[in-house]
Design an enzyme around this catalytic site. Structure first.
Site, PDB file in Angstrom:
ATOM      1  N   ILE A 119       6.975  16.371   8.551  1.00  0.00           N
ATOM      2  CA  ILE A 119       7.480  16.707   9.584  1.00  0.00           C
ATOM      3  C   ILE A 119       9.061  16.338   9.604  1.00  0.00           C
ATOM      4  O   ILE A 119      10.068  17.101  10.271  1.00  0.00           O
ATOM      5  CB  ILE A 119       7.069  15.733  10.711  1.00  0.00           C
ATOM      6  CG1 ILE A 119       5.651  16.388  11.087  1.00  0.00           C
ATOM      7  CG2 ILE A 119       7.851  15.880  12.089  1.00  0.00           C
ATOM      8  CD1 ILE A 119       5.029  15.699  12.302  1.00  0.00           C
ATOM      9  N   ASP A 124      -2.449   4.507  10.104  1.00  0.00           N
ATOM     10  CA  ASP A 124      -2.203   5.188   9.228  1.00  0.00           C
ATOM     11  C   ASP A 124      -1.829   4.182   7.963  1.00  0.00           C
ATOM     12  O   ASP A 124      -0.744   4.129   7.409  1.00  0.00           O
ATOM     13  CB  ASP A 124      -0.934   6.187   9.244  1.00  0.00           C
ATOM     14  CG  ASP A 124      -0.938   7.234   8.008  1.00  0.00           C
ATOM     15  OD1 ASP A 124      -1.900   7.158   7.383  1.00  0.00           O
ATOM     16  OD2 ASP A 124       0.188   7.733   8.056  1.00  0.00           O
ATOM     17  N   ALA A 126      12.881   9.801   1.108  1.00  0.00           N
ATOM     18  CA  ALA A 126      11.572  10.062   1.525  1.00  0.00           C
ATOM     19  C   ALA A 126      11.502  11.406   2.257  1.00  0.00           C
ATOM     20  O   ALA A 126      12.388  11.693   2.947  1.00  0.00           O
ATOM     21  CB  ALA A 126      10.849   9.052   2.301  1.00  0.00           C
TER      22      ALA A 126
END
Length: 554
Positions: free
Chosen positions: A135, A286, A131
């Site tokens: 950042i 999130d 992934a």
């Protein structure tokens, strides 16, 4: 970085932002933010993007601007009080939208942070990330003891880039604050909120602590957990945790092949998100589907704890009352509790908010409880707040977005899923806990301590206040936005003045009469008493009439 290099870096970065906006049809926005002088062509036209594609234009521009602005876009997508739904939905697509960094650069970060060669720490590590986010990126690795782990590594250039970008954002916020249409949204405060969230996400040590704390909260939750973190292999820029193999919660085909109970998963996730906020005050802010993996036996593992929401006990209590007022169709109480939670609305804005909430709740008043669309109601509440140019507190806005996404995720898993019954049970349970004897005892104890402190410190505070008033150095700052306040204040002052003068005159006449009674007092005392009553009644009638007349603005 010296001042000259910093100034040059700021100029170059500002120019890149202006060019990215212009390239994606947002040149008009560049001019609104006074970035026109940074554009190569000074006579660039200012076309406004088409309504249907404005979110896409903005998303593409943010992707071109890079890491910081991708993350800002992701954060904005969780703030429905700031942007309309079409833009928020488009910005939500920025999740994990970043190309991978070459492994050799990431290896250097791992070795500097862990202060050992990669081979000494890991038996093997996959150079191709599983992934890649804005950042950092995640690599699968195996420890020498055989445990499979996921290693999250921050991109090497991110801290310096974020520092420059935040300075640019603060400059742009200062410009936006001078725009009357944007001033109500408090751009500088919004950027400060973004900066705190972003700097928190840069600190992987903080994310590890969030993961461990949330994991402890989940110990008594059936079928839901967080991955185990390896503190000895984690730093501010490297996070090592248990590797989770499974299917994303929105991958319905994979769930079907696993034989997962989608109805159970919907109830489990919705209940978890509600309980985290209302009972513990610490919730996942999130909750997009990529952060929930189903591993088997209908077990859900939560990932990515960089963005978390926090609610104090007082905020949780008021939030429970807001939700209860929504469920019970009470717009007045819902408005009062929203104001208590930090929604800044004064005078006419508060009355408009209450009226619009009343209309909203009336639309759903006749529906059976199980058919009330909680997510739709919350989305419309946010739309009302945005239309009135109000701004929700950041934590409350993130929570509303979380609940909206929870209902959407539940409906994707189970088309018959309803959030309201889940919410009502949890709200009722929160109210019962709030009034338990032990909690009431603690609250009464705190109240007694406050009362004792007031008794001890109050006289001294009053004396100091009186001293400052006597010296003339007490300053009061009053922000008056509505002329009705001034009219009301003028009426009160005029009434007090007339009352004081009348009382003084009557008292003076009475004292003079008693001290020096005129000859023949006994003969005309009755007439004097009657005349005094008539005069007093006339004065009272005049004051009432003047009070009524002064309510009408002049």
């Amino acid at each position: 970085m010296g001042p000259v290099r910093t100034a040059f870096a700021l100029f170059r970065r500002t120019r890149q932002i202006a060019v990215a906006l212009a390239r994606h049809g947002l040149g008009y926005l560049a001019f609104e933010l006074r970035l026109g002088r940074y554009l190569p062509l000074r006579r660039l036209r200012r076309p406004a993007p088409e309504e249907a594609s404005r979110g896409r234009h903005l998303r593409l521009a943010l992707e071109e601007m890079g890491t910081t602005f991708i993350k800002v876009g992701q954060i904005v997508s969780t703030r429905p009080d700031l942007v309309p739904p079409d833009i928020a939905a488009e910005l939500a697509r920025l999740q994990d939208a970043a190309p991978p960094e070459p492994w050799e650069r990431m290896r250097g970060v791992v070795e500097r942070e862990l202060q050992r060669p990669v081979g000494e720490v890991f038996a093997e590590i996959d150079p191709v990330p599983i992934a890649a986010a804005s950042i950092g990126q995640v690599h699968r690795a195996v420890l020498h003891g055989g445990e499979v782990v996921a290693v999250k590594v921050q991109r090497p250039w991110v801290p310096a880039q974020v520092a420059i970008d935040l300075r640019v954002l603060r400059r742009l916020a200062a410009v936006a604050s001078r725009n009357p249409a944007l001033r109500a949204y408090q751009p500088e405060q919004v950027v400060d909120d973004f900066a705190r969230t972003l700097q928190g996400e840069l600190d992987y040590a903080r994310e590890r602590r969030n993961l461990e704390r949330y994991g402890r909260d989940l110990e008594h939750e059936a079928g839901v957990r967080a991955p185990r973190a390896f503190a000895e292999l984690s730093t501010r820029r490297v996070l090592t945790m248990e590797y989770v193999a499974g299917a994303r919660v929105d991958d319905l085909a994979a769930l079907a092949s696993m034989g997962a109970d989608r109805r159970l998963l919907a109830r489990r996730l919705a209940g978890l998100l509600f309980r985290s906020a209302l009972e513990r005050g610490f919730f996942h802010a999130d909750p997009h589907p990529g952060n929930f993996f189903v591993t088997g036996a209908d077990e859900v593992v939560l990932l990515d704890f960089g963005m978390m929401g926090y609610l104090t006990p007082v905020e949780r209590s008021r939030l429970v009352e807001v939700l209860l007022a929504v469920v019970e169709n009470d717009p007045e109480r819902a408005t009062d509790r929203l104001l208590d939670l930090g929604l800044r609305a004064r005078g006419p804005q508060a009355r408009l908010l209450q009226r619009e909430l009343g209309r909203l709740l009336y639309d759903y008043a006749d529906l059976p409880l199980g058919e009330v669309p909680m997510g739709e109601i919350l989305a419309r509440v946010v739309e009302i707040v945005r239309d009135l140019q109000l701004r929700l507190p950041a934590q409350l806005s993130m929570l509303i977005k979380t609940l909206i996404m929870a209902e959407g995720l539940g409906l994707r898993l189970d088309p018959e899923f309803q959030l309201i019954p889940v919410a009502r049970r949890l709200v009722r349970r929160a109210l019962v806990r709030r009034f338990r004897p032990e909690r009431l005892g603690r609250r009464l104890g705190r109240g007694a301590l406050d009362a004792l402190s007031l008794m001890e410190e109050g006289p001294g505070t009053v004396r100091r206040l009186a001293d400052r008033m006597e010296r003339g150095d007490l300053e009061l700052e009053i922000h008056v936005e509505q002329r009705e306040f001034l009219w009301e204040l003028e009426r009160i002052v005029r009434s007090l003045k007339m009352s004081a003068l009348s009382a003084a005159a009557i008292l003076a006449m009475g004292l003079l009469t008693l001290a020096h009674p005129p000859p023949g007092w006994e003969r005309w005392a009755g007439w004097a008493f009657g005349g005094g009553l008539i005069a007093t009644a006339s004065l009272v009638a005049y004051l009432f009439f003047d009070n009524f007349r002064s309510r009408t603005p002049r």
